[in-house]
Scaffold this motif. Structure first.
Motif, PDB file in Angstrom:
ATOM      1  N   ALA A   5      40.881  45.293  54.199  1.00  0.00           N
ATOM      2  CA  ALA A   5      41.469  45.452  55.351  1.00  0.00           C
ATOM      3  C   ALA A   5      42.361  44.537  55.749  1.00  0.00           C
ATOM      4  O   ALA A   5      43.192  44.701  56.578  1.00  0.00           O
ATOM      5  N   SER A   6      42.142  43.149  54.817  1.00  0.00           N
ATOM      6  CA  SER A   6      43.107  42.070  55.289  1.00  0.00           C
ATOM      7  C   SER A   6      44.686  42.252  55.008  1.00  0.00           C
ATOM      8  O   SER A   6      45.530  41.684  55.235  1.00  0.00           O
ATOM      9  N   ALA A   7      44.772  43.278  53.865  1.00  0.00           N
ATOM     10  CA  ALA A   7      46.145  43.630  53.352  1.00  0.00           C
ATOM     11  C   ALA A   7      46.477  44.970  53.649  1.00  0.00           C
ATOM     12  O   ALA A   7      47.805  45.382  53.352  1.00  0.00           O
ATOM     13  N   ALA A   8      45.825  45.561  54.605  1.00  0.00           N
ATOM     14  CA  ALA A   8      46.041  47.042  54.930  1.00  0.00           C
ATOM     15  C   ALA A   8      47.364  47.178  55.578  1.00  0.00           C
ATOM     16  O   ALA A   8      48.501  48.142  55.380  1.00  0.00           O
ATOM     17  N   ILE A  72      42.536  45.336  44.723  1.00  0.00           N
ATOM     18  CA  ILE A  72      42.856  44.087  44.334  1.00  0.00           C
ATOM     19  C   ILE A  72      44.608  43.667  44.442  1.00  0.00           C
ATOM     20  O   ILE A  72      45.095  42.659  44.989  1.00  0.00           O
ATOM     21  N   LEU A  73      45.099  44.727  44.145  1.00  0.00           N
ATOM     22  CA  LEU A  73      46.774  44.569  44.362  1.00  0.00           C
ATOM     23  C   LEU A  73      47.216  44.185  45.690  1.00  0.00           C
ATOM     24  O   LEU A  73      48.218  43.552  46.049  1.00  0.00           O
ATOM     25  N   ALA A  74      46.481  44.922  46.478  1.00  0.00           N
ATOM     26  CA  ALA A  74      46.502  44.981  48.096  1.00  0.00           C
ATOM     27  C   ALA A  74      46.695  43.237  48.566  1.00  0.00           C
ATOM     28  O   ALA A  74      47.530  43.099  49.661  1.00  0.00           O
ATOM     29  N   LEU A 175      53.264  41.803  35.077  1.00  0.00           N
ATOM     30  CA  LEU A 175      51.927  42.413  34.689  1.00  0.00           C
ATOM     31  C   LEU A 175      51.538  43.626  35.581  1.00  0.00           C
ATOM     32  O   LEU A 175      51.618  43.328  36.661  1.00  0.00           O
ATOM     33  N   GLY A 176      51.069  44.453  34.991  1.00  0.00           N
ATOM     34  CA  GLY A 176      50.532  45.840  35.768  1.00  0.00           C
ATOM     35  C   GLY A 176      49.371  46.255  35.228  1.00  0.00           C
ATOM     36  O   GLY A 176      48.459  45.498  34.516  1.00  0.00           O
ATOM     37  N   ASP A 177      49.053  47.345  35.679  1.00  0.00           N
ATOM     38  CA  ASP A 177      47.555  48.120  35.273  1.00  0.00           C
ATOM     39  C   ASP A 177      46.445  47.277  35.542  1.00  0.00           C
ATOM     40  O   ASP A 177      45.782  46.870  34.699  1.00  0.00           O
ATOM     41  N   ILE A 178      46.187  46.939  36.744  1.00  0.00           N
ATOM     42  CA  ILE A 178      45.206  46.094  37.055  1.00  0.00           C
ATOM     43  C   ILE A 178      43.757  46.998  37.402  1.00  0.00           C
ATOM     44  O   ILE A 178      42.741  46.289  37.937  1.00  0.00           O
ATOM     45  N   GLY A 179      43.749  48.199  37.014  1.00  0.00           N
ATOM     46  CA  GLY A 179      42.711  48.959  37.269  1.00  0.00           C
ATOM     47  C   GLY A 179      41.433  48.485  36.710  1.00  0.00           C
ATOM     48  O   GLY A 179      40.074  48.647  37.311  1.00  0.00           O
TER      49      GLY A 179
END
Length: 324
Positions: A5-8, A72-74, A175-179
């Protein structure tokens, strides 16, 4: 599928139809990657080059990991973490294959990394396009910097490897793929080494579950106990550093080979990748020793990623000061 919500407000909601139009109905001509989550397509959306990750509901990684990455990324902003631009708000479809009009797809939209993934460069046998040794040290420092940032925010990546390090047009690493990342919370008294892995719903999962990640890069304690921590990320970073210095396409036997090269003083003749140019021997040796420190069998003896970054940053500054 909603971001934190904080990053939406920082993320854009993309129309699935727009994404379908930008990829000519998710044509194979736009396909740039595929994994357990589904397929990744290159596109130009609203004059912005993007990478579109489309969830395959029948893939190895399910909706939970997909939502985990978005949540996480948001909330993250770092120059060396691939930036999430937005997501689709459509509900899940029935098919594992994106329809030509995009109906029912769930997708994440990222900035496009022009140079692809690090493993693609290491696997290439074209010496004319090989990464130079100074660039490799820079990539190592930037990757360590991103990991230190994640750890400082209580996040364990859990799948560090060259395939998840991406390069922009100037060969800067992100760095990517944080899933597969876990929000982790240390519990117990001081010195406790058990971790509680939290999913994005905030509900804990028990320690000792089946290990998550890529087997070749898992630390010894993670393989045997499914015990993830910042130290397991450090171990995988060490293997990635060894691939950077050798140009190897995988991490098999690199720790033993590096130890032998140091003992026999054959780093430059037998271990450092000659296609990267004429290595500064002190710089190459420093990289190898840092990597081996990261790969210590005992997790408590491994350095933090912040320490690795500080050391690599100092090495780069020394090398730059030597330039005429």
């Amino acid at each position: 599928m909603k971001p934190a919500a904080s990053a939406a407000g920082d993320l854009r909601v993309f129309s699935a139809a727009d994404l379908a139009d930008a990829t000519s109905g998710f044509s194979p001509l736009f396909l740039i990657g595929e994994g357990g989550f589904g397929k990744v397509f290159r596109a130009m959306v609203h004059l912005t080059p993007v990478a579109i990750k489309v969830l395959d509901h029948e893939g190895l990684q399910g909706l939970r990991e997909f939502q985990n990455e978005m949540t996480i990324l948001a909330g993250l902003q770092h120059p060396h973490i691939v930036r999430l631009l937005g997501y689709t708000a459509e509900g899940p479809g029935e098919s594992s294959v994106p329809s030509k009009d995009g109906e029912g797809i769930q997708a994440l939209v990222y900035e496009l990394m022009a140079r692809g993934s690090l493993d693609e460069h290491l696997a290439s046998k074209n010496t004319a396009t090989s990464l130079g040794w100074f660039t490799r040290i820079k990539i190592a420092a930037q990757t360590a910097c991103a990991l230190a940032y994640l750890h400082n925010n209580g996040i364990i990546h859990r799948d560090i490897k060259p395939a998840n390090v991406f390069l922009d047009a100037d060969f800067n690493a992100k760095l990517g793929d944080i899933g597969l990342a876990a929000m982790d919370r240390l519990y117990g008294g001081p010195g406790a080494h058990r971790w509680q892995n939290l999913d994005t719903t905030g509900q804990g999962s028990s320690v000792g579950q089946e290990a998550i990640g890529t087997w070749q890069y898992l630390a010894p304690e993670y393989r045997t106990q499914s015990h993830s921590s910042v130290q397991t990320d450090t171990y995988a970073l060490g293997l990635t550093l060894l691939q950077l210095v050798t140009g190897a396409s995988g991490p098999k036997d690199l720790v033993h080979l590096a130890q032998a090269a140091l003992e026999q003083a054959t780093l430059k003749s037998k271990f450092l990748d000659a296609s990267a140019g004429d290595w500064d021997l002190q710089a190459g040796e420093r990289m190898v020793k840092l990597a081996l420190w990261c790969c210590m069998h005992n997790p408590s003896q491994r350095p933090s990623c912040a320490t690795v970054f500080t050391s690599l940053k100092a090495l780069l500054e020394r090398l730059c000061s030597m330039q005429p």
